[in-house]
Design an enzyme around this catalytic site. Sequence first.
Site, PDB file in Angstrom:
ATOM      1  N   ASP A 198       1.340  -1.070   0.376  1.00  0.00           N
ATOM      2  CA  ASP A 198       0.034   0.407   0.254  1.00  0.00           C
ATOM      3  C   ASP A 198       1.198   1.081  -0.039  1.00  0.00           C
ATOM      4  O   ASP A 198       1.332   1.838   1.056  1.00  0.00           O
ATOM      5  CB  ASP A 198      -1.688   0.044   1.071  1.00  0.00           C
ATOM      6  CG  ASP A 198      -1.931   1.104   1.271  1.00  0.00           C
ATOM      7  OD1 ASP A 198      -1.721   2.019   0.455  1.00  0.00           O
ATOM      8  OD2 ASP A 198      -3.204   1.069   1.700  1.00  0.00           O
ATOM      9  N   HIS A 199       0.961   1.468  -0.675  1.00  0.00           N
ATOM     10  CA  HIS A 199       1.721   2.972  -1.306  1.00  0.00           C
ATOM     11  C   HIS A 199       1.798   3.651  -0.306  1.00  0.00           C
ATOM     12  O   HIS A 199       2.788   4.429  -0.069  1.00  0.00           O
ATOM     13  CB  HIS A 199       2.320   3.919  -3.190  1.00  0.00           C
ATOM     14  CG  HIS A 199       1.260   4.330  -3.340  1.00  0.00           C
ATOM     15  ND1 HIS A 199       0.073   3.984  -3.474  1.00  0.00           N
ATOM     16  CD2 HIS A 199       1.388   5.723  -3.141  1.00  0.00           C
ATOM     17  CE1 HIS A 199      -0.616   5.069  -4.537  1.00  0.00           C
ATOM     18  NE2 HIS A 199      -0.090   6.308  -4.254  1.00  0.00           N
ATOM     19  N   HIS A 261      -5.912   3.145   0.934  1.00  0.00           N
ATOM     20  CA  HIS A 261      -5.072   3.958   1.151  1.00  0.00           C
ATOM     21  C   HIS A 261      -6.178   4.791   2.805  1.00  0.00           C
ATOM     22  O   HIS A 261      -5.334   5.287   3.951  1.00  0.00           O
ATOM     23  CB  HIS A 261      -4.765   4.917   0.599  1.00  0.00           C
ATOM     24  CG  HIS A 261      -4.387   4.311  -1.036  1.00  0.00           C
ATOM     25  ND1 HIS A 261      -3.401   3.459  -0.717  1.00  0.00           N
ATOM     26  CD2 HIS A 261      -4.280   5.091  -2.094  1.00  0.00           C
ATOM     27  CE1 HIS A 261      -3.262   3.187  -1.478  1.00  0.00           C
ATOM     28  NE2 HIS A 261      -4.162   4.295  -2.881  1.00  0.00           N
TER      29      HIS A 261
END
Length: 513
Positions: A198-199, A261
């Site tokens: 999950d950046h 996110h």
Amino acid sequence: MATSPLSLPVAEGAPRADGKPRLADPCSVVLFGASGDLAMRKLLPALFNLRHEGFLNDHFALVGVGRDPMSPEQYRHKVAQDIARFLAPVDQALVDWIACRATYVSGGYDDEATYARLRDVLAADGRPRSALFYLATPPALFEPIVERLGASGLAAEMPGVWRRVIVEKPFGHDLASARALNSRMRAVLAEQQIYRIDHYLGKETVQNILALRFGNGIFEPLWNRNYVNHVQITVAETVGVEQRGGYYDTSGALRDMLQNHLFQLLAVTTMEPPSSFQAEAVRDERLKVLEAVRPFGPSAAARDVVRGQYGPGESGGQAVPGYRQEPKVNPLSQTETFVALKVLIDNWRWAEVPFYLRTGKRLPTRVTEIAIQFKGAPHALFRDTPVERMHPNWLVLRLQPSEGISLQFEAKVPGPRVRLGTVKMDFSYADYFGRSPSTGYETLLYDCMIGDATLFHRADLVEAGWNLVSPIQAAWQAQAAPPVEPYFAGTWGPAAADELLRRDGRAWRVPDA
Ligand code: BG6
């Protein structure tokens, strides 16, 4: 388990005795989807930055895998070009350092011969090497690739040789498909070999929320229902769907941004202090708080969740088309490009404190922030003074674009009368620590190379996210569901998003530009 000097914590073993950072393990990074956008724009520049900061081992190697026919020589040329294109100016010696360690395997992702060639490459110097397989491919390929990795023996670890797989999002498109993908991956790989990325968790400032909360004594005592009035989490983008209409129209903001996110931002903001900074302890706490979120039944989904879709409007002073006019989008699409919702967390710390989350495309500014409003002071002291109204205290964690933390409080305006003015203490990361070039993927790649999964999703965390959004998806698919609400591009979403807070006597903060 190792701990990383880039991510929290800066702990045991991280710096070496000579004061330099711990090097990533010697390994090959194998990029599936080597000619794709992600590899080009983010992953190659991130590897370059890691080398630049001294984190990559001399025994690092890069293997591109893709369907495009390319010779290793052509790929090396492409690697050098991509890095220079997305990271100018660059140190040519470092570009060459990476390019000369690169090779390419061309072939179909479901073709056994591709994996046989890959096996040869990974054992080129006579013994197998540790390998990080990065699946930077469309999600439909995750399963076939993992299955082939298993069938060809490439997923097998042995003493001193690890094999890890980074899986991009979206991880499933609902709870059932995420569970199915988890179970098929686990038929081939152990959970410790799977790094679901999950950046947002790789963003420096997201990790800094943990530093702020658990590295200081002054915030944590206030971080609960006794002192917090409510919290607003905003992830606003000015861009539209650009060239991703085909994917986005089957996804929408709920799946694309909220399930992963925003819920992770919520989890990091609200989790209990972990017993240690080991990956499992931190992930256990993120999971526990997500499991304490009050589920959205059909009536909560209708009352507390707003979905919107941008119509034509303006962005950056330019006229822009509406979502339905974007390429590869169904002209009658009901896909949401905006979602706002009210979340309650049923645990001791947060009972009855509302968390308002919103995210959308084509909003007025690009900003990500977590804004915590504290409860007001008793008014009594100012009873016989001209002070009629006190503004609330806000602690705002700005994640992007200009990372920082600000605290808003009341101060006396100088002069003989008692008057209060709102002031702000503002801290900017760039002022204190300077800026180091980052794509957001450096920490995550490095952490995977040292076996630190703290910032990645575990299977149960992904499922917890889907579990929360599933009833909302179901409510939207019901026949009686009201249509998606339009908003003008360049505005803060549909009127119903304002109403969501207004009915609680609150309003969205206008984020700092
Ligand atoms: C991605 C979404 O995960 O995050 C995109 O798929 C979105 O739709 C992007 O634009 C936003 O990331 P960032 O780092 O630019 O805030």
